[in-house]
Design an enzyme around this catalytic site. Structure first.
Site, PDB file in Angstrom:
ATOM      1  CB  ALA A 250      -2.968   5.956   4.063  1.00  0.00           C
ATOM      2  CB  ALA A 251       2.754   7.479   4.859  1.00  0.00           C
ATOM      3  N   GLY A 252       1.165   9.920   3.871  1.00  0.00           N
ATOM      4  CA  GLY A 252       1.015  11.363   3.695  1.00  0.00           C
ATOM      5  C   GLY A 252      -0.367  11.857   4.103  1.00  0.00           C
ATOM      6  CG  ASP A 253      -3.714  10.426   2.062  1.00  0.00           C
ATOM      7  OD1 ASP A 253      -3.397  11.481   1.486  1.00  0.00           O
ATOM      8  OD2 ASP A 253      -3.994   9.382   1.453  1.00  0.00           O
TER       9      ASP A 253
END
Length: 305
Positions: A250-253
């Site tokens: 979920a880093a990119g999200d």
């Protein structure tokens, strides 16, 4: 004042197996722990936006199963409007199986279920949402044909469209004509454009590639090297924050949801919004699980001090 944001996208229940290292082909490894958490690129981005202060609306599909109820409840707990989340009687709610090693690296297998079975019917009541919001975000865990229809609806209502082309796959050419902002990571970018990102020149070349196809703003996340942006007014790279990653899920999200919550519709604060989003993302990777680790506006501001 934060933006009003709609997210069209995927809803998954993530099950994470914790291992010392990834198994070799044919090898059986003992997991040290197992956990379940709400996730899916779309749902994560919506949670990142709402926790950064945006009024957030979700357009998507779950199965008529317990996972679907679990995910609907999870979104509502974060005060995300789920009026436009439909129930698919034929397909189960999307699920993801995450293997996480002790360095915080992951690999993920996704069952698309109701996400992939989504049709344009999911948009039947979305006109009302498009009249309210400033931005619409989508990704590729749901069908591009639905995204295209939604982007057309958004543009007709003056809404800014944001495409996170992940997981990377061939893009419907027409979809790019209705895309205002494209935001891949460097791996996805290379797969989509055929341009390997090695330096500033290749980043500028990437932005030119998308601009020729009708996209005004290109953002490429570069992991520990930061994030590159290009608009009609210029380009630059905003550095990342150095932290020890525990779980990169979920880093990119988080980056996308947090960014769009703060970005002014004229893009005049783009570099500042990227800094905010980088900080939010750096907090996410320091916690376990997708949604549980996404920070709030206050937590990001505190970390920025």
């Amino acid at each position: 004042m934060s933006n009003k944001v709609a997210v069209l996208g995927s809803i998954n229940v993530d099950t994470t197996y914790h291992v010392h290292r990834f198994p070799e082909p044919g090898e059986t490894l003992a997991a040290t722990d197992k956990s379940s958490a709400p996730g899916g690129k779309g749902a994560n981005q919506a949670v990142a936006a709402v926790r950064s202060g945006s009024e957030t609306y979700f357009i998507g599909m779950v199965g008529a199963d317990s996972e679907g109820k679990f995910m609907r409840d999870a979104l509502q707990e974060d005060h995300i409007d789920t009026t436009n989340v439909g129930n698919d009687p034929r397909h189960g709610t999307g699920t993801a199986l995450v293997t996480l090693d002790e360095n915080g690296q992951n690999d993920i297998m996704v069952y698309g279920g109701a996400n992939q079975a989504m049709t344009k019917d999911v948009l039947s009541k979305s006109e009302e949402v498009m009249k309210k919001v400033d931005f619409l975000i989508t990704q590729f865990e749901t069908p591009q044909t639905v995204a295209l229809e939604a982007f057309k609806m958004a543009k007709a209502n003056g809404v800014i469209t944001v495409l996170n082309p992940a997981p990377a796959t061939e893009i419907l050419p027409e979809l790019l004509e209705y895309t205002d902002i494209i935001a891949p990571n460097e791996t996805e970018s290379a797969l989509l454009t055929g341009i390997e990102i090695t330096d500033d020149a290749s980043l500028d070349q990437t932005a030119e590639y998308f601009r020729a196809k009708g996209v005004g703003v290109t953002l490429v996340t570069l992991g520990s090297k930061g994030a590159y942006y290009s608009t009609k007014d210029g380009s630059g790279t905003v550095p990342a924050f150095k932290v020890k990653a525990i779980d990169t899920t979920a880093a990119g999200d988080t980056f996308i949801g947090a960014l769009i919550s703060q970005l002014l519709p004229d893009f005049s604060n783009l570099a500042d919004a990227i800094t905010y989003a980088q900080r939010a993302s750096s907090l996410t990777v320091q916690g376990m699980g997708a949604m549980p680790s996404i920070p709030t506006f206050d937590q990001v501001q505190e970390a920025l001090k």
